[in-house]
Design an enzyme around this catalytic site. Structure first.
Site, short mmCIF file in Angstrom:
data_model
loop_
_atom_site.label_atom_id
_atom_site.label_comp_id
_atom_site.label_asym_id
_atom_site.label_seq_id
_atom_site.Cartn_x
_atom_site.Cartn_y
_atom_site.Cartn_z
N GLY A 541 0.84 -1.41 -0.02
CA GLY A 541 -0.17 -0.02 0.08
C GLY A 541 0.89 1.21 -0.27
CD GLU A 657 9.22 -2.22 -4.59
OE1 GLU A 657 8.10 -2.21 -5.40
OE2 GLU A 657 9.56 -1.52 -3.68
CB THR A 795 9.18 5.25 -12.64
OG1 THR A 795 9.73 6.48 -11.93
CG2 THR A 795 7.34 5.44 -12.08
#
Length: 814
Positions: A541, A657, A795
């Site tokens: 989240g 990640e 990104t």
């Protein structure tokens, strides 16, 4: 796996670098033009034994490995050494294979040429392209060489020029600076290199009519080998030249990048350093990533040749192409950053720019190298998308290798420097995982995931938990197997190679590892075991409608009341929220401080009252979600880290990640492309598309990028295995892999032409249409899916900023 040089290699590199720092300055490089020959530098290098470094001690050399020569090549590339160092080191190794201590029976033979080189004479070079009509054209270093080794038809020959009038004095005196070496032999050229056309025919040395010839003619000629033996020896030597020149180009590229970065830090425009401009930073970040990739790829090429590994047949060509392309772009961008000054000859960057391009052209058109590489990779119809491996991940009936068939070994040999072997323990674990996935990842599992858009399969997840794969990398106190980071990288690689829908595994691992570092004892005892046992899935989240990549702009508010928090807000792109047990939730807890200092992280049970989930379907076929939090009550025990310390927790999570998990998907994509190319008929109705030059070039270019992606990912795993958390290295792996994924998908869908429009149909047996799509439409499906990979997980623009500011120390742009 061992990804660093030895102490001895470090000392060798430093010794060469220290000498070149003084002897091969930018000023001396200019003074050596236009011939590109600096006798003082050559004399110093011969005094250090560099030309014959790779010759055995029994033959008068140093007995160094190719990996030792690689550190010298990189140091010489960084200083733009005006001497044919790589060409001579390779030629010396080749001559040593044919020379014996007793000589080979001729004054112009291998032993004689090698002896003069050992004694400190002028260069002996390799003509890297076969002769045409008896002439070796534009031989690098040929204008200053006392002898040239070349392939002339079916003969491997050494042509000794030491008896000619224009080089006799230099050879006799063993003085590389003597008058006559390279007199009027080299045509004016882009890189100011000592190039020459060498006539390989034996001539009468008394004939003086050649004095005004337009090319250098030979003196005496000895045939070293003929037929297949000659071609094999020449091919190996040229591959050694490719690999060492790739190291030379990495040295050049890194120096060009350093020059550009320093100028970007010093040069100010509009009152700020131009290095703070985002456009400048991002280009530098891309090049830094590519340079690291070229570094790894060229080191693997050198290693593979050194140990005779199976990938030695393809990696030198890969490394030469990619290192050349990267060095050329690095020098070009460094020149551009200088503005008009970079175009001026008094600035150093133009030297790197010219030599980078010129070096790429020595073997000819770089695109022909891609054609040659395609042949090396796929002329064998049984070869697949992974060099050196027969594995075809899209062929589901291919039996995986048994773990018991993998021989025991001692792992990488750290005493020799770089070693890319994973070791038998990792390979056996990989084989076990591959066998497990072959049984459990069926076409039905893959198709169901893509049909529903939920790239997760609960049955597979539970089976992996039961087999211990989810917790394999954890210590035994958590029910794990204590697997190394290298073994876990192999597990992850195999999962993606199989096409397994395992999005949930990556997020679960991220949350569990973050809790292990930043969580409370209760969270470690309670939540981590739930995750590792397969009982609990997690979702992230982070993103919000108005925040995007600026996660610090989080507006979802958490208000404290004693030991309870009330959360209100909204999150976007909470993939797997409809399957998850917990959401790793970033909230705003303080509005009176800098925005990144007022954040707090929670791990919130998804069945808590007030949480609502709305599905969002994407262009790539995946399902994500919008989640709403309406007066959600959360006990303080679910808080992760300090109050207002959520940013630090985020930084921990980012380490886990950003990786190159998509490498496996890249391999599957290439395999789909190969399968199509081998079966599709060419437009003219003859042959197959694998013979089409455009298709071969595309496939080869994709294969190179796949290997760079793989190496960047393994580097991060190796660093973790060595006890170092990868920082920008993991970021680089994610950036390169996802950008290349999009590139590869675009190239392959273009190769399909009009048929690339056909969609994949969701059934377990392939396309149900009467006129099925090429590769069952998987290339088209991947083309759509790949677009999101440069967005989630950070990104590409955010990653470039991190690499530029943290990795390259460029000034902040905000």
């Amino acid at each position: 796996m061992h990804l660093t040089i030895t102490e001895e290699q470090d000392a060798l590199r430093d010794a060469v670098a220290r000498f070149l720092e003084k002897a091969s300055t930018a000023e001396s490089v200019r003074e050596a033009e236009p011939l590109g020959w600096d006798p003082k530098v050559w004399s110093g290098l011969t005094d250090m034994g560099v030309p014959t470094l790779g010759v055995s001690e029994e033959q008068g050399g140093s007995g160094a490995s190719l990996r030792d020569l690689a550190v010298v090549a990189q140091a010489c590339g960084a200083r733009l050494v005006a001497a044919p160092v790589v060409e001579t080191m390779v030629a010396a190794r080749l001559l040593a294979r044919f020379a014996s201590p007793a000589g080979d029976g001729g004054p112009g033979g291998a032993a004689a040429a090698l002896t003069r080189l050992i004694d400190g004479g002028p260069p002996v070079v390799l003509a890297v392209r076969p002769a045409v009509n008896g002439v070796a054209h534009l031989v690098p270093g040929g204008a200053v060489a006392a002898a040239v080794v070349a392939l002339d038809g079916d003969d491997l020959v050494v042509v000794d020029r030491s008896g000619r009038a224009d080089v006799a004095d230099a050879a006799a005196a063993a003085d590389p600076g003597a008058t006559g070496v390279g007199i009027a032999a080299s045509p004016a050229n882009l890189g100011s290199a000592p190039l020459a056309d060498i006539d390989l025919a034996e001539i009468d040395l008394a004939d003086t009519d050649l004095a005004n010839a337009g090319r250098l003619a030979g003196s005496s000629r000895t045939v070293l080998a003929t037929g297949p033996d000659a071609h094999a020896a020449f091919a190996l030597a040229v591959d050694e030249w490719r690999a060492l020149t790739a190291r030379w180009l990495v040295g050049l590229g890194r120096e060009a990048q350093a020059i550009g970065i320093q100028y970007a830090k010093d040069r100010k425009q509009f009152g700020v350093p131009i290095g703070s401009f985002q456009a400048v930073q991002h280009r530098f970040a891309d090049l830094a990533t590519d340079l690291d990739g070229a570094d790894l790829l060229s080191n693997k090429a050198v290693w593979a040749l050194d140990v005779g590994d199976a990938v030695a047949s393809s990696f030198p060509a890969m490394a030469f192409w990619f290192a050349g392309d990267t060095a050329q772009r690095a020098a070009s961008w460094g020149l551009h950053v200088h503005g008009g000054y970079g175009f001026m000859e008094e600035y150093d960057i133009q030297l790197h720019f010219r030599r980078a391009k010129a070096t790429r052209l020595v073997l000819g058109d770089p695109r022909r190298e891609l054609q040659s590489l395609a042949g090396r990779l796929w002329d064998d119809p049984q070869s697949g998308p992974i060099p050196g491996s027969p594995h075809r991940p899209t062929v589901t009936d291919a039996p995986p290798p048994a773990a018991a068939e993998i021989a025991e070994d001692d792992g990488p040999d750290q005493a020799q420097g770089f070693d890319f072997r994973l070791g038998s323990a990792v390979e056996r674990f990989r084989a076990e995982v591959r066998a497990f996935l072959a049984d459990h990842v069926t076409p039905e599992v893959i198709e169901t995931a893509h049909a529903t858009g939920t790239i997760h399969d609960r049955g597979l997840h539970e089976a992996m938990a039961a087999a211990g794969w989810i917790s394999a990398g954890w210590p035994s106190e958590f029910g794990g197997q204590g697997r190394s980071p290298l073994e876990m990288n192999a597990l992850q690689e195999e999962m993606y190679l199989s096409g397994a829908p395992v999005d949930g595994l990556g997020v679960a691992a991220l949350v569990a590892h973050t809790l292990l570092i930043d969580g409370t004892d209760w969270q470690k005892r309670t939540i981590i075991p739930e995750i590792l046992s397969g009982q609990a899935l997690c979702c992230l989240g982070y993103s919000e409608p108005d925040a995007g990549s600026d996660v610090a702009a989080c507006a979802t508010k958490a208000t404290r009341d004693g030991d309870e928090w009330t959360i209100n807000g909204q999150k976007m792109f909470t993939t797997l929220a409809h399957e998850a047990s917990y959401v790793f939730l970033l909230t705003r807890t303080n509005t009176e401080v800098a925005k990144h200092k007022g954040l707090t992280m929670f791990v919130v049970p998804m069945d808590t009252a007030g949480i609502d989930c709305t599905p969002v379907h994407t262009m790539g076929g995946e399902r994500t979600n919008i989640t709403y939090y309406d007066d959600v009550k959360v006990d303080d025990r679910y808080r992760v880290g300090e109050v207002d310390g959520g940013w630090a927790v985020m930084m921990t999570a980012l380490v886990f990640e950003r990786n190159s998990a998509w490498y496996g998907e890249l391999v599957r994509l290439l395999d789909h492309g190969l399968g199509w190319a081998r079966t599709a008929t060419a437009p003219d109705g003859t042959g197959s598309m694998i013979d089409d030059v455009l298709v071969r070039e595309r496939l080869a270019r994709i294969a190179i990028g796949n290997e760079v992606s793989n190496l960047l990912g393994w580097r991060a795993a190796w660093m973790a295995a060595e006890g170092t958390l990868p920082g920008v290295e993991g970021t680089m792996a994610k950036l390169f892999t996802t950008e290349h994924y999009q590139f590869a998908a675009n190239e392959l869908i273009d190769a399909l032409g009009a048929d690339g429009q056909r969609r994949h149909t969701h059934d377990a047996t392939g396309s149900g249409a009467s006129d099925p799509a090429p590769a069952d439409g998987w290339i088209e499906a991947i083309y759509r899916h790949s677009q999101v990979t440069t967005i989630y997980g950070g990104t590409s623009e955010v990653l470039r900023g991190i690499i530029a500011e943290r990795g390259l120390q460029l000034p902040r742009n905000r």
